[in-house]
Each structure stands twice: as C-alpha cells, then as structure tokens.
Scaffold this active site. Sequence first.
Site, PDB file in Angstrom:
ATOM      1  N   GLY A 146      64.339  55.232 -63.767  1.00 45.13           N
ATOM      2  CA  GLY A 146      63.829  55.555 -65.096  1.00 45.13           C
ATOM      3  C   GLY A 146      63.135  54.367 -65.748  1.00 45.13           C
ATOM      4  O   GLY A 146      63.505  53.218 -65.532  1.00 45.13           O
TER       5      GLY A 146
ATOM      6  N   GLY B 240      68.670  61.920 -68.860  1.00 42.44           N
ATOM      7  CA  GLY B 240      67.755  61.038 -68.118  1.00 42.44           C
ATOM      8  C   GLY B 240      68.022  61.152 -66.620  1.00 42.44           C
ATOM      9  O   GLY B 240      67.094  61.291 -65.813  1.00 42.44           O
ATOM     10  N   HIS B 241      69.310  61.128 -66.240  1.00 43.09           N
ATOM     11  CA  HIS B 241      69.666  61.294 -64.817  1.00 43.09           C
ATOM     12  C   HIS B 241      69.255  62.679 -64.331  1.00 43.09           C
ATOM     13  O   HIS B 241      68.747  62.831 -63.223  1.00 43.09           O
ATOM     14  CB  HIS B 241      71.177  61.139 -64.624  1.00 43.09           C
ATOM     15  CG  HIS B 241      71.697  59.759 -64.904  1.00 43.09           C
ATOM     16  ND1 HIS B 241      72.621  59.502 -65.897  1.00 43.09           N
ATOM     17  CD2 HIS B 241      71.438  58.571 -64.315  1.00 43.09           C
ATOM     18  CE1 HIS B 241      72.912  58.218 -65.895  1.00 43.09           C
ATOM     19  NE2 HIS B 241      72.199  57.618 -64.950  1.00 43.09           N
TER      20      HIS B 241
ATOM     21  N   LEU C 121      76.700  60.585 -66.446  1.00 41.85           N
ATOM     22  CA  LEU C 121      75.375  61.206 -66.290  1.00 41.85           C
ATOM     23  C   LEU C 121      74.901  61.882 -67.582  1.00 41.85           C
ATOM     24  O   LEU C 121      75.690  62.463 -68.320  1.00 41.85           O
ATOM     25  CB  LEU C 121      75.412  62.217 -65.140  1.00 41.85           C
ATOM     26  CG  LEU C 121      75.817  61.633 -63.785  1.00 41.85           C
ATOM     27  CD1 LEU C 121      75.813  62.721 -62.707  1.00 41.85           C
ATOM     28  CD2 LEU C 121      74.928  60.469 -63.362  1.00 41.85           C
TER      29      LEU C 121
ATOM     30  N   MET D 106      75.363  54.859 -62.173  1.00 42.22           N
ATOM     31  CA  MET D 106      76.713  54.343 -62.397  1.00 42.22           C
ATOM     32  C   MET D 106      77.547  55.434 -63.076  1.00 42.22           C
ATOM     33  O   MET D 106      78.544  55.150 -63.738  1.00 42.22           O
ATOM     34  CB  MET D 106      76.668  53.080 -63.249  1.00 42.22           C
ATOM     35  CG  MET D 106      75.877  51.957 -62.553  1.00 42.22           C
ATOM     36  SD  MET D 106      76.353  50.295 -63.032  1.00 42.22           S
ATOM     37  CE  MET D 106      75.851  50.288 -64.718  1.00 42.22           C
TER      38      MET D 106
ATOM     39  N   ARG E 224      75.583  54.501 -72.161  1.00 46.69           N
ATOM     40  CA  ARG E 224      76.250  53.719 -73.204  1.00 46.69           C
ATOM     41  C   ARG E 224      76.329  54.467 -74.540  1.00 46.69           C
ATOM     42  O   ARG E 224      77.137  54.114 -75.397  1.00 46.69           O
ATOM     43  CB  ARG E 224      75.563  52.371 -73.391  1.00 46.69           C
ATOM     44  CG  ARG E 224      75.812  51.416 -72.237  1.00 46.69           C
ATOM     45  CD  ARG E 224      75.090  50.114 -72.445  1.00 46.69           C
ATOM     46  NE  ARG E 224      75.190  49.255 -71.270  1.00 46.69           N
ATOM     47  CZ  ARG E 224      76.153  48.375 -71.068  1.00 46.69           C
ATOM     48  NH1 ARG E 224      77.087  48.206 -71.968  1.00 46.69           N
ATOM     49  NH2 ARG E 224      76.174  47.629 -69.974  1.00 46.69           N
TER      50      ARG E 224
HETATM   51  O1  PAF Z   1      70.613  51.780 -63.599  1.00 47.36           O
HETATM   52  C1  PAF Z   1      71.761  51.804 -63.131  1.00 47.36           C
HETATM   53  O2  PAF Z   1      72.565  52.713 -63.405  1.00 47.36           O
HETATM   54  C2  PAF Z   1      72.230  50.685 -62.224  1.00 47.36           C
HETATM   55  O3  PAF Z   1      71.702  49.468 -62.614  1.00 47.36           O
HETATM   56  C3  PAF Z   1      71.965  50.949 -60.717  1.00 47.36           C
HETATM   57  C4  PAF Z   1      70.474  51.002 -60.421  1.00 47.36           C
HETATM   58  C5  PAF Z   1      72.637  52.249 -60.311  1.00 47.36           C
HETATM   59  C6  PAF Z   1      72.563  49.812 -59.884  1.00 47.36           C
HETATM   60  O4  PAF Z   1      73.938  49.694 -60.057  1.00 47.36           O
END
Ligand code: PAF
Length: 264
Positions: free
Chosen positions: A143, A32-33, A29, A26, A183
């Site tokens: 993750g 973790g991403h 970033l 979402m 967040r």
């Molecule tokens: O983990 C997230 O960022 C969201 O829940 C996902 C998997 C992209 C679905 O919107």
Amino acid sequence: MKIFRQKILLQKQIINEKSLSFVPTMGGLHKGHINLIKTAKSRFKRVIVSIYVNPKQFDSKKDFQKYPRKITKDINLLKKLKVNYLYLPNYSDIYSFRPKNKIYLHKLSKKLCGKTRKNHFKGVLNIVNRFLEIINPKYILLGKKDFQQLILIQKHIEKNKINTKVISCNTVREKNGIACSSRNFNLNEKEIEILSKAINYIKRNKKIMNKKYFLNKLKTFGIKRIDYIDFLNTKTLKRANNKKNNFNIFIAFYIGKTRLIDNF
Ligand code: PAF
C-alpha cells in the site's frame, strides 16, 4: 484456504504455483488490506497472505506488545475473501535460516521515519527478504500509505534482482478522511475525531507547504508530539520546495500513545 505454520510444508504445497501474488501483513486486517487482497485476486487469481507481527521492526518493546492482534477475526475474513494460502510463521520458522540475498537499504531509509525509528526499515527488509525467498511470489502487493516502506522494498528487490514485481495500491480511507491502519484499532472515539480533523485540515491546506505553520496548527488540535512533517517529490524522492512540483506531504505524529503516519 490452507494455513501453514511451517515454511517447509508451505513450500511443498506452492512449488507448482506459477503466478502467485503475495500480500504480507502483520494482521489487524482492515479495508486497506482487503483492497490489496481483492486486487491480487482479480488480477493474479492465486493469493498468499502472511500474518506475522515482526518484533525486529519495532523500536520499542511496548509498541510491539501493544500492536493489535486479531487472529481469529483475520482468519475468518481471509477465508471469506477466498485467499488460497495463509502463512502464519513463528519466530524460529522465519528467522532460523540464512537468506541468500543481503538486505539493501537505499538512502531514503535515512529520511522521514528512518530518523526517529532506529532499525525499523532494516527490520522490515529483513523479514520481507525472508518471505520472498520462502514464497518466491511473482507479485508482491503493497500500500502507498507506507510509501517509504514500499519504495525501500522495491529498491531492495531491484538491487538483488529478485524475480518479484511490486504492485502498489492506493491508500484506502474511511469516510472521515483518515487512512485505514491497524493502529487505528488502538484509538478511542475522541482520538479518531482529532485525527480526522488534522488530516482533513492538512489536506485542504496542502499548498501552504510551511512546516512551522502545520506544526502550530496541529498543536491547536491537541497533537503535541510530532515526529515530522515533510514535503517530498514522490518521483525523485527529494525534498520539494516549490508548489509547482508534484509533491506529497508526509506526516508522522502521536495521538495519545499511538504513532500514526500518512501521506497525500
Ligand atoms: O506493512 C506491514 O504490515 C509490515 O511492515 C510488513 C510489510 C508485513 C513486514 O512486516
């Protein structure tokens, strides 16, 4: 990196990809991403990332509006990581078709976050089901910080016999012990300090396994609103009540107005 805003154009482009790995996000970033993307790159070579803040998985409009959005910074980072494709849909592109597979909500969806976040997991599975149909990736990387989400996506894939393998990756933490999360962008310095103190305390005392004890302790750190503290066997997904069992602590609480989750 090729950027697509329309699924039709994206599908035309990736039709001949035989071993595509997919990292759904979402945005906002963080490390973790980056770990998910680097793992995907090194193991599977070809990577597609999606960025879409999915309104259907938020139980409150305010929370949806406040969710960190950093699209320019995110795109630059993804280019640097040599991601092959980025899918940036809008609402109508992702929600204007009827998916072939039905959403499967395993009973784990009723525990932990499922108790306080009405329709959250239904919203997550709705969009992930759509992404899987559009992209048809060989792998999806997720993750362990969002452990419940990870298991529920896995169960949905198994139930519908979707040809995508789930690759789970360890939680990435900052030096102060807190789990990387989009967040965290919404926390100020003082709130980060509170979070770090709380996480490190619970980690050190994990074996105490006493809900009430942790609830009281968290209050002394200034954390007043706690959604849950639970102990779950990560294999059986049942409540653990014995220190000898292999269990994780699962927590969800608010610091200020920001809701945070973790497990370890
Ligand atoms: O983990 C997230 O960022 C969201 O829940 C996902 C998997 C992209 C679905 O919107």
